[in-house]
Design a protein around this motif. Structure first.
Motif, PDB file in Angstrom:
ATOM      1  N   TYR A 148       0.797  -1.220   0.000  1.00 54.69           N
ATOM      2  CA  TYR A 148       0.000   0.000   0.000  1.00 54.69           C
ATOM      3  C   TYR A 148       0.834   1.277   0.000  1.00 54.69           C
ATOM      4  O   TYR A 148       0.565   2.181  -0.816  1.00 54.69           O
ATOM      5  CB  TYR A 148      -0.964  -0.024   1.194  1.00 54.69           C
ATOM      6  CG  TYR A 148      -2.002   1.052   1.151  1.00 54.69           C
ATOM      7  CD1 TYR A 148      -2.976   1.069   0.171  1.00 54.69           C
ATOM      8  CD2 TYR A 148      -2.007   2.079   2.099  1.00 54.69           C
ATOM      9  CE1 TYR A 148      -3.926   2.053   0.126  1.00 54.69           C
ATOM     10  CE2 TYR A 148      -2.952   3.073   2.058  1.00 54.69           C
ATOM     11  CZ  TYR A 148      -3.914   3.061   1.076  1.00 54.69           C
ATOM     12  OH  TYR A 148      -4.845   4.049   1.027  1.00 54.69           O
ATOM     13  N   LEU A 152       0.708   4.089  -3.033  1.00 55.73           N
ATOM     14  CA  LEU A 152       0.391   5.507  -2.793  1.00 55.73           C
ATOM     15  C   LEU A 152       1.493   6.419  -3.317  1.00 55.73           C
ATOM     16  O   LEU A 152       1.219   7.456  -3.926  1.00 55.73           O
ATOM     17  CB  LEU A 152       0.197   5.753  -1.294  1.00 55.73           C
ATOM     18  CG  LEU A 152      -1.116   5.294  -0.689  1.00 55.73           C
ATOM     19  CD1 LEU A 152      -1.127   5.580   0.806  1.00 55.73           C
ATOM     20  CD2 LEU A 152      -2.281   5.968  -1.353  1.00 55.73           C
ATOM     21  N   ASP A 154       1.106   9.262  -6.213  1.00 52.73           N
ATOM     22  CA  ASP A 154       1.489  10.658  -6.008  1.00 52.73           C
ATOM     23  C   ASP A 154       2.537  11.093  -7.030  1.00 52.73           C
ATOM     24  O   ASP A 154       2.504  12.220  -7.533  1.00 52.73           O
ATOM     25  CB  ASP A 154       2.026  10.862  -4.597  1.00 52.73           C
ATOM     26  CG  ASP A 154       0.958  10.685  -3.539  1.00 52.73           C
ATOM     27  OD1 ASP A 154      -0.241  10.708  -3.900  1.00 52.73           O
ATOM     28  OD2 ASP A 154       1.318  10.520  -2.362  1.00 52.73           O
TER      29      ASP A 154
END
Length: 149
Positions: A72, A76, A80
């Motif tokens: 995870y 992320l 980004d």
């Protein structure tokens, strides 16, 4: 008019048989205790099979959940990173498109800052349409359908 002889239907000699209306009980294959014992046996067997399956599923889900927790943060960070790359591409595209316009400053509207309350070096997140301004319409439409805009 001729007279024809009609023969009426009559009961057979000696009359009809009597109608059997007595209660005929159903044949019983199992008694009450046998049914209760069968129910308990089936429930115990099903519980044993369920517990075997539960252990396997719990171990499998534990591994999948652990893998998701491990991946995870990386996912992320990649999201980004892709977001910032697209914003940089938008900025570079705006610089390239407006290179011939005198006094054009990227990130402003005709030299006036768009957000007067924000400091000059503050990052301001673009809205949905500004983010996809230099993308193809196909990409914009696909993203809109995914987000249910």
């Amino acid at each position: 008019m001729s007279k024809t002889a009609y023969k009426q239907d009559m009961p057979p000699p000696g009359g009809y048989q009597s109608i059997n209306y007595k209660r005929v009980p159903a044949r019983t294959f199992f008694g009450g205790w046998a049914i209760i014992g069968g129910y308990i046996g089936m429930t115990a067997g099903a519980f044993y099979l369920y517990s075997l399956n539960y252990k396997a599923v719990k171990n499998r889900e534990l591994e999948v959940h652990s893998a998701n927790l491990a991946l995870y943060p990386m996912l992320l960070a990649e999201r980004d990173r892709a977001y910032l790359k697209q914003i940089r591409k938008n900025r570079d595209e705006e610089n390239k498109l407006m290179a011939n316009v005198e006094g054009w400053e990227t990130g402003t509207w005709m030299g006036e800052p768009i957000y007067k309350t924000q400091p000059k070096d503050c990052f301001i997140e673009p809205n949905f349409y500004d983010y996809y301004v230099h993308s193809s319409y196909k990409d914009l439409k696909k993203r809109m359908i995914t987000l249910n805009y």
